[in-house]
Design a protein around this motif. Structure first.
Motif, PDB file in Angstrom:
ATOM      1  N   SER A 148       0.836  -1.212   0.000  1.00  0.00           N
ATOM      2  CA  SER A 148       0.000   0.000   0.000  1.00  0.00           C
ATOM      3  C   SER A 148       0.865   1.254   0.000  1.00  0.00           C
ATOM      4  O   SER A 148       0.480   2.273  -0.591  1.00  0.00           O
ATOM      5  N   GLN A 175      -8.743  -0.817  -0.998  1.00  0.00           N
ATOM      6  CA  GLN A 175      -8.802  -2.085  -0.315  1.00  0.00           C
ATOM      7  C   GLN A 175     -10.144  -2.272   0.407  1.00  0.00           C
ATOM      8  O   GLN A 175     -10.747  -3.317   0.323  1.00  0.00           O
ATOM      9  N   ASP A 198      -5.653  -1.647  -5.060  1.00  0.00           N
ATOM     10  CA  ASP A 198      -5.049  -2.156  -3.829  1.00  0.00           C
ATOM     11  C   ASP A 198      -6.005  -3.163  -3.195  1.00  0.00           C
ATOM     12  O   ASP A 198      -6.940  -2.797  -2.516  1.00  0.00           O
ATOM     13  N   GLU A 199      -5.763  -4.413  -3.438  1.00  0.00           N
ATOM     14  CA  GLU A 199      -6.584  -5.517  -2.939  1.00  0.00           C
ATOM     15  C   GLU A 199      -8.072  -5.278  -3.179  1.00  0.00           C
ATOM     16  O   GLU A 199      -8.873  -5.281  -2.239  1.00  0.00           O
TER      17      GLU A 199
HETATM   18 MG   LIG Z   1      -1.983  -2.750   2.158  1.00  0.00          MG
END
Ligand SMILES: [Mg+2]
Ligand SMILES: Nc1ncnc2c1ncn2[C@@H]1O[C@H](COP(=O)(O)OP(=O)(O)OP(=O)(O)O)[C@@H](O)[C@H]1O
Length: 337
Positions: free
Chosen positions: A59, A103, A184-185
């Motif tokens: 991240s 995320q 991000d995810e």
């Molecule tokens: Mg992360």
């Protein structure tokens, strides 16, 4: 999608060290080496998967790519402009071209704003992006593109399912028509079937809009079907970078081999060849990474040299496959088909 021509994103020797503070006077007692010398290129229309355990710096890398964080050293160049040095209007212009899909949609979608306002929010910052009178129509289009009902623009995030909220986040990420998206995810904590839908949506959007992706995830199975190339991160560094066939078929770094051994293999042949490697312990602290190779404290191949010398990320084939292990063997590139 295969990459063509000049890279759209260029990352060189990127470093981010956070000060570690302690005590009532908040004295600096050390450095958290979150990202510690990362370099790669992203081609136009390409997807680079980035995987690694929690805390390895994914991240932080994402935030550096977007210019949300200033690096300690190194550079990020987006479509020819250096985002790591840009300020003011220039930084704003470059940021428009690279957007992030987050995320955790609960944390990133304001519960008091309607979904339409959330998707259109980037236009409040980039006022010249779309004329005010066209914004409502544009937001409806964006909702439609990601498979949501445009008539639901006046609803609130809690009225949507987890998968639908991801779509809202994607629609907002597309609002400024960026060329690069850092995910991000984007599919963590989703059911397998919903996860596949979101990955398929991202794939379709890439084809339709010619997007380039940096796709961050914890494990190799998530990025497999979407990535052209994959980078494996360990304690702030890339330890292996290669094409999808190289990483999954001929992983060179012991850490990649361990990550891969944890991924279920569909074909019985692969299952026989692969033995399960259980990594011992947690990753060491990024405040005091091991000398030499950072992975050596968990590596079954480690010898004295691994504590003495840090293995550089070096080419293992003529096709861009690179690994950072003293014992990684260069491979002959397969003959052209
Ligand atoms: Mg992360
Ligand atoms: N603003 C900050 N100040 C101090 N330390 C930070 C900051 N942001 C991140 N770190 C530290 O940097 C390291 C990398 O964190 P980062 O969030 O980038 O990891 P990650 O790979 O994204 O992890 P996860 O998979 O859990 O999301 C961690 O040790 C983290 O505690």
């Amino acid at each position: 999608m295969a990459a063509t021509g000049e890279p759209i994103l260029r990352v060189r020797d990127l470093v981010k060290h956070f000060p570690l503070r302690h005590g009532p006077l908040r004295a600096q007692v050390g450095l958290i080496k979150a990202v510690d010398g990362v370099s790669f290129d992203l081609g136009r229309g390409e997807t680079l998967g980035v995987v690694g355990e929690s805390g390895c710096g994914k991240s932080t890398l994402a935030r550096l790519l977007l210019g949300l964080e200033r690096p300690t050293s190194g550079s990020v160049t987006v479509g020819g402009g250096e985002i790591t040095r840009a300020r003011g209007g220039e930084l704003k212009r470059l940021r428009r071209n690279i957007q992030m899909i987050m995320q955790d949609p609960y944390a990133s979608l304001n519960p008091r704003m309607t979904v339409g306002d959330i998707v259109g929010e980037p236009y409040e910052i980039h006022r010249d992006a779309v004329p005010k009178g066209d914004r409502r129509r544009r937001v409806r289009e964006l909702l439609e593109i990601v498979g949501l009902n445009p008539d639901h623009a006046d609803r609130y995030p809690h009225q949507f399912s987890g998968g639908q909220r991801r779509r809202v986040g994607i629609a907002r990420g597309l609002a400024l028509q960026p060329e690069i998206i850092v995910c991000d995810e984007p599919v963590s904590s989703l059911d397998v079937s919903i996860r596949a839908q979101i990955v398929n949506l991202l794939g379709r959007l890439q084809d339709e809009l010619g997007l380039s992706y940096v796709f961050i995830a914890h494990d190799l199975s998530v990025v497999r079907h979407i990535s052209d190339r994959v980078g494996v991160m360990y304690l702030g560094k890339l330890v292996e970078l290669g094409g999808d066939g190289e990483i999954y078929g001929h992983p060179a770094h012991p850490y990649t081999q361990a990550l891969l051994s944890a991924v279920p293999v569909p074909d019985p042949e692969g299952r026989e060849r692969r033995r399960r490697i259980i990594l011992q312990g947690d990753p060491p602290s990024p405040i005091t990474p091991p000398s030499g190779c950072r992975f050596r404290t968990r590596c079954w191949k480690a010898r004295d040299v691994c504590a003495e010398r840090e293995p550089p990320l070096r080419a293992l084939s003529g096709t861009g496959h690179a690994g950072a292990c003293h014992f990684a063997e260069p491979r002959e590139a397969p003959p052209p088909a």
